[in-house]
Design a protein around this motif. Structure first.
Motif, short mmCIF file in Angstrom:
data_model
loop_
_atom_site.label_atom_id
_atom_site.label_comp_id
_atom_site.label_asym_id
_atom_site.label_seq_id
_atom_site.Cartn_x
_atom_site.Cartn_y
_atom_site.Cartn_z
N PRO A 22 0.81 -1.23 0.00
CA PRO A 22 0.00 0.00 0.00
C PRO A 22 0.84 1.28 0.00
CG PRO A 22 -0.88 -1.59 1.56
CD PRO A 22 0.43 -2.13 1.10
N ASP A 23 1.93 1.29 0.77
CA ASP A 23 2.78 2.49 0.83
C ASP A 23 3.35 2.82 -0.55
OD1 ASP A 23 2.34 2.58 3.55
OD2 ASP A 23 4.18 1.51 4.06
N PHE A 24 3.88 1.81 -1.21
CA PHE A 24 4.46 2.01 -2.54
C PHE A 24 3.40 2.51 -3.52
CE2 PHE A 24 5.68 0.60 -6.78
CZ PHE A 24 7.00 1.01 -6.86
N ALA A 25 2.23 1.86 -3.50
CA ALA A 25 1.17 2.22 -4.44
C ALA A 25 0.71 3.66 -4.24
CB ALA A 25 -0.02 1.26 -4.28
N ILE A 26 0.59 4.08 -2.98
CA ILE A 26 0.07 5.43 -2.72
C ILE A 26 1.11 6.49 -3.05
CG2 ILE A 26 0.70 5.84 -0.30
CD1 ILE A 26 -2.76 6.34 -1.90
N VAL A 27 2.39 6.20 -2.80
CA VAL A 27 3.44 7.17 -3.14
C VAL A 27 3.54 7.33 -4.66
CG1 VAL A 27 5.94 7.59 -3.12
CG2 VAL A 27 4.79 6.84 -1.04
N VAL A 28 3.46 6.23 -5.38
CA VAL A 28 3.51 6.30 -6.84
C VAL A 28 2.34 7.10 -7.39
CG1 VAL A 28 3.32 4.95 -8.97
CG2 VAL A 28 4.83 4.17 -7.14
N ARG A 29 1.15 6.82 -6.86
CA ARG A 29 -0.03 7.53 -7.36
C ARG A 29 0.05 9.03 -7.09
NH1 ARG A 29 -5.08 9.50 -6.07
NH2 ARG A 29 -6.57 9.28 -7.78
N GLU A 30 0.44 9.40 -5.88
CA GLU A 30 0.54 10.82 -5.54
C GLU A 30 1.60 11.51 -6.39
OE1 GLU A 30 -1.08 12.74 -3.02
OE2 GLU A 30 -2.52 11.10 -2.96
N SER A 31 2.71 10.82 -6.63
CA SER A 31 3.81 11.40 -7.41
C SER A 31 3.41 11.61 -8.86
CB SER A 31 5.04 10.48 -7.34
OG SER A 31 5.49 10.32 -6.01
N VAL A 32 2.74 10.61 -9.43
CA VAL A 32 2.34 10.70 -10.83
C VAL A 32 1.20 11.70 -11.02
CG1 VAL A 32 1.30 9.42 -12.75
CG2 VAL A 32 3.12 8.38 -11.41
N ALA A 33 0.22 11.65 -10.11
CA ALA A 33 -0.96 12.49 -10.27
C ALA A 33 -0.72 13.95 -9.90
CB ALA A 33 -2.11 11.92 -9.43
N TYR A 34 0.10 14.19 -8.87
CA TYR A 34 0.22 15.56 -8.36
C TYR A 34 1.64 16.13 -8.41
CZ TYR A 34 -4.37 14.35 -6.58
OH TYR A 34 -5.68 13.94 -6.47
N GLY A 119 -0.14 9.59 3.32
CA GLY A 119 0.95 8.66 3.57
C GLY A 119 0.97 8.17 5.00
N PHE A 120 0.74 9.08 5.94
CA PHE A 120 0.78 8.73 7.36
C PHE A 120 -0.30 7.72 7.71
CE2 PHE A 120 -0.40 9.33 11.80
CZ PHE A 120 0.84 9.33 12.44
N VAL A 121 -1.52 7.96 7.27
CA VAL A 121 -2.63 7.07 7.59
C VAL A 121 -2.44 5.71 6.91
CG1 VAL A 121 -5.12 6.71 7.38
CG2 VAL A 121 -4.24 8.97 7.99
N THR A 122 -1.99 5.73 5.66
CA THR A 122 -1.79 4.47 4.94
C THR A 122 -0.82 3.56 5.69
OG1 THR A 122 -2.19 5.52 2.79
CG2 THR A 122 -1.02 3.43 2.77
N ASN A 123 0.27 4.12 6.18
CA ASN A 123 1.25 3.32 6.91
C ASN A 123 0.81 3.05 8.34
OD1 ASN A 123 3.83 3.26 8.84
ND2 ASN A 123 4.41 2.41 6.85
N GLY A 124 0.30 4.07 9.02
CA GLY A 124 -0.06 3.94 10.43
C GLY A 124 -1.16 2.94 10.70
N LEU A 125 -2.08 2.75 9.74
CA LEU A 125 -3.19 1.83 9.94
C LEU A 125 -2.89 0.41 9.46
CD1 LEU A 125 -6.43 3.84 9.03
CD2 LEU A 125 -5.67 3.08 11.28
N ASN A 126 -1.72 0.20 8.91
CA ASN A 126 -1.41 -1.11 8.32
C ASN A 126 -1.14 -2.15 9.41
OD1 ASN A 126 -0.58 -3.26 6.82
ND2 ASN A 126 0.97 -2.16 5.66
N PRO A 127 -2.04 -3.12 9.61
CA PRO A 127 -1.84 -4.12 10.65
C PRO A 127 -0.69 -5.07 10.35
CG PRO A 127 -3.76 -4.68 9.35
CD PRO A 127 -3.33 -3.32 8.90
N LYS A 128 -0.34 -5.20 9.07
CA LYS A 128 0.80 -6.03 8.72
C LYS A 128 2.07 -5.39 9.28
CE LYS A 128 -1.48 -9.08 6.32
NZ LYS A 128 -1.64 -10.46 6.80
N ALA A 129 2.11 -4.06 9.25
CA ALA A 129 3.24 -3.36 9.84
C ALA A 129 3.27 -3.56 11.35
CB ALA A 129 3.17 -1.86 9.51
N THR A 130 2.08 -3.66 11.95
CA THR A 130 2.00 -3.91 13.39
C THR A 130 2.70 -5.21 13.74
OG1 THR A 130 -0.12 -2.75 13.58
CG2 THR A 130 0.43 -4.30 15.33
#
Length: 209
Positions: A22-34, A119-130
């Motif tokens: 999820p982190d990779f996907a969201i960073v790529v999308r934000e970078s490409v789109a904005y 970015g913060f919410v995407t990573n902070g809520l990730n239970p796999k990261a937990t």
């Protein structure tokens, strides 16, 4: 004295952070789109989210969450719902305007705060990261390692994560790369949305191990 332990932590983290998610996907999308600015702030948000996992790992809260199916599922469903939300938004997005010659073109449509929070919410809520950080701080890191040293590990993990995703952002926010994605129009948004929805569904039906 703790160099061997630190190098082990660094290596495991490198393998984990380099795996697409999820982190990779969201960073790529934000970078490409904005553009680059939004991508970098998203990367900084992801890196800052690491402090959440480090904090509860040091406090022992992560152990409580890992042992409680109710708490784990609550976190899991919150994360899945968030991924589904941003994924469905991406699926419904209209074709974006072509990226301009400047890497930051289009960034005006995204504030630094919004990108950071995403970015913060995407990573902070990730239970796999937990579970990852729980295992890291209970199995890999010796419990007798001083808290100040463990906190130092946490600072490194956050900084390394932010740096890695900043590099990802720099790559995908290049004018040539953005122009290539822009030619795909709304299909890129749909693809990214499908990936995020897929990750959300996979997360929703995952089980605690």
């Amino acid at each position: 004295m703790y160099w061997a332990e630190f190098l082990t932590v660094a290596l495991i983290h490198l393998l984990a952070v380099a795996s697409p998610g999820p982190d990779f996907a969201i960073v790529v999308r934000e970078s490409v789109a904005y553009g680059r600015r939004a991508g970098i702030f998203t990367a900084l948000g992801v890196g800052s989210g690491i402090f959440v996992h480090v904090a509860y790992s040091l406090l022992g809260i992560g152990l409580i969450v890992s042992q409680s199916i109710v708490l784990f599922n609550a976190l899991k469903w919150a994360a899945a719902a968030y991924l589904l939300y941003i994924g469905i938004r991406a699926l419904r997005a209209k074709a974006s305007a072509p990226a301009g010659a400047e890497p930051g073109a289009g960034a005006s449509g995204r504030t630094a705060r919004a990108a950071f929070v995403t970015g913060f919410v995407t990573n902070g809520l990730n239970p796999k990261a937990t579970l990852f950080f729980l295992s890291l701080f209970t199995v890999v890191i010796d419990p007798h390692t001083p808290l100040i040293v463990q906190a130092g590990y946490g600072i490194y993990l956050a900084a390394a994560t932010a740096l890695w995703f900043c590099l990802v952002s720099l790559l995908f926010s290049q004018a040539r790369v953005r122009a290539g994605f822009a030619r795909l129009g709304h299909w890129f948004d749909r693809l990214t949305g499908a990936v995020l929805v897929g990750l959300g569904v996979k997360l929703a039906f995952s089980e605690m191990r």
